[in-house]
Design a protein around this motif. Sequence first.
Motif, PDB file in Angstrom:
ATOM      1  N   MET A  80       0.851  -1.177   0.000  1.00  0.00           N
ATOM      2  CA  MET A  80       0.000   0.000   0.000  1.00  0.00           C
ATOM      3  C   MET A  80       0.895   1.238   0.000  1.00  0.00           C
ATOM      4  O   MET A  80       1.866   1.304   0.744  1.00  0.00           O
ATOM      5  CB  MET A  80      -0.888  -0.029   1.249  1.00  0.00           C
ATOM      6  CG  MET A  80      -1.966   0.995   1.217  1.00  0.00           C
ATOM      7  SD  MET A  80      -3.122   1.076   2.621  1.00  0.00           S
ATOM      8  CE  MET A  80      -3.176  -0.506   3.323  1.00  0.00           C
ATOM      9  N   SER A  81       0.533   2.227  -0.806  1.00  0.00           N
ATOM     10  CA  SER A  81       1.364   3.425  -0.863  1.00  0.00           C
ATOM     11  C   SER A  81       1.252   4.214   0.439  1.00  0.00           C
ATOM     12  O   SER A  81       0.270   4.087   1.176  1.00  0.00           O
ATOM     13  CB  SER A  81       0.940   4.300  -2.046  1.00  0.00           C
ATOM     14  OG  SER A  81      -0.236   5.001  -1.740  1.00  0.00           O
ATOM     15  N   ARG A  82       2.257   5.027   0.698  1.00  0.00           N
ATOM     16  CA  ARG A  82       2.287   5.819   1.936  1.00  0.00           C
ATOM     17  C   ARG A  82       1.088   6.766   2.030  1.00  0.00           C
ATOM     18  O   ARG A  82       0.526   6.959   3.096  1.00  0.00           O
ATOM     19  CB  ARG A  82       3.579   6.623   2.009  1.00  0.00           C
ATOM     20  CG  ARG A  82       4.800   5.767   2.253  1.00  0.00           C
ATOM     21  CD  ARG A  82       6.021   6.608   2.325  1.00  0.00           C
ATOM     22  NE  ARG A  82       6.190   6.974   3.735  1.00  0.00           N
ATOM     23  CZ  ARG A  82       7.165   7.736   4.167  1.00  0.00           C
ATOM     24  NH1 ARG A  82       8.030   8.225   3.328  1.00  0.00           N
ATOM     25  NH2 ARG A  82       7.281   8.000   5.442  1.00  0.00           N
ATOM     26  N   LYS A  83       0.720   7.364   0.887  1.00  0.00           N
ATOM     27  CA  LYS A  83      -0.376   8.319   0.881  1.00  0.00           C
ATOM     28  C   LYS A  83      -1.709   7.636   1.224  1.00  0.00           C
ATOM     29  O   LYS A  83      -2.482   8.150   2.035  1.00  0.00           O
ATOM     30  CB  LYS A  83      -0.464   9.005  -0.480  1.00  0.00           C
ATOM     31  CG  LYS A  83      -1.408  10.161  -0.522  1.00  0.00           C
ATOM     32  CD  LYS A  83      -1.304  10.896  -1.841  1.00  0.00           C
ATOM     33  CE  LYS A  83      -2.169  12.144  -1.795  1.00  0.00           C
ATOM     34  NZ  LYS A  83      -2.037  12.920  -3.016  1.00  0.00           N
ATOM     35  N   ILE A  84      -1.948   6.497   0.642  1.00  0.00           N
ATOM     36  CA  ILE A  84      -3.178   5.753   0.924  1.00  0.00           C
ATOM     37  C   ILE A  84      -3.198   5.302   2.379  1.00  0.00           C
ATOM     38  O   ILE A  84      -4.219   5.369   3.062  1.00  0.00           O
ATOM     39  CB  ILE A  84      -3.333   4.559  -0.036  1.00  0.00           C
ATOM     40  CG1 ILE A  84      -3.585   5.067  -1.454  1.00  0.00           C
ATOM     41  CG2 ILE A  84      -4.464   3.636   0.405  1.00  0.00           C
ATOM     42  CD1 ILE A  84      -3.556   3.991  -2.512  1.00  0.00           C
TER      43      ILE A  84
END
Length: 165
Positions: free
Chosen positions: A1-5
């Motif tokens: 999972m991306s950091r932003k999500i």
Amino acid sequence: MSRKIKKITYLGLYTAVAILLGYIESLLPVITAVPGMKIGLANLAIVLVLYQFGPLAAFMVQIVRILAVGFLFGNLFGIAFSLAGGMSSLIVMTLIKHQTVFGITGVSVAGGVTHNIGQILIASALVKNNQIMYYLPALIVTGVTTGLLIGLLCMEIRKRLYKYD
């Protein structure tokens, strides 16, 4: 999972927890001589967000929490009091968070006391009566006590969250 999500997900969860804690607190009976005195359970989420994501994220969660709880379970006066207390508390917590003297518990205590001072100042302005300031000593004691409890809870929660993050 991306950091932003991942960050958006966490902030959504913290906001939901803050709203839920605000709702739970609205159900608790007031058992003190000072009107409106509360534990400040929702500040648990705000302090955690402040330490994990910083002041801007904490500000956003605080605003959403105050408006949601105010419109769902309170009134416009409650929103005004919460905004005054919540914003003044967040400003002070942000300013002293970086001081080496204060840990998370000290920051929480400062936030609890400042929250009550902000609320008493807005109450005094709204009712145009300075006699309400007589509640200030009791509110300061309550702010220290509840801030200490919230701070200790935050320390424990952070220890446990870092195990899984």
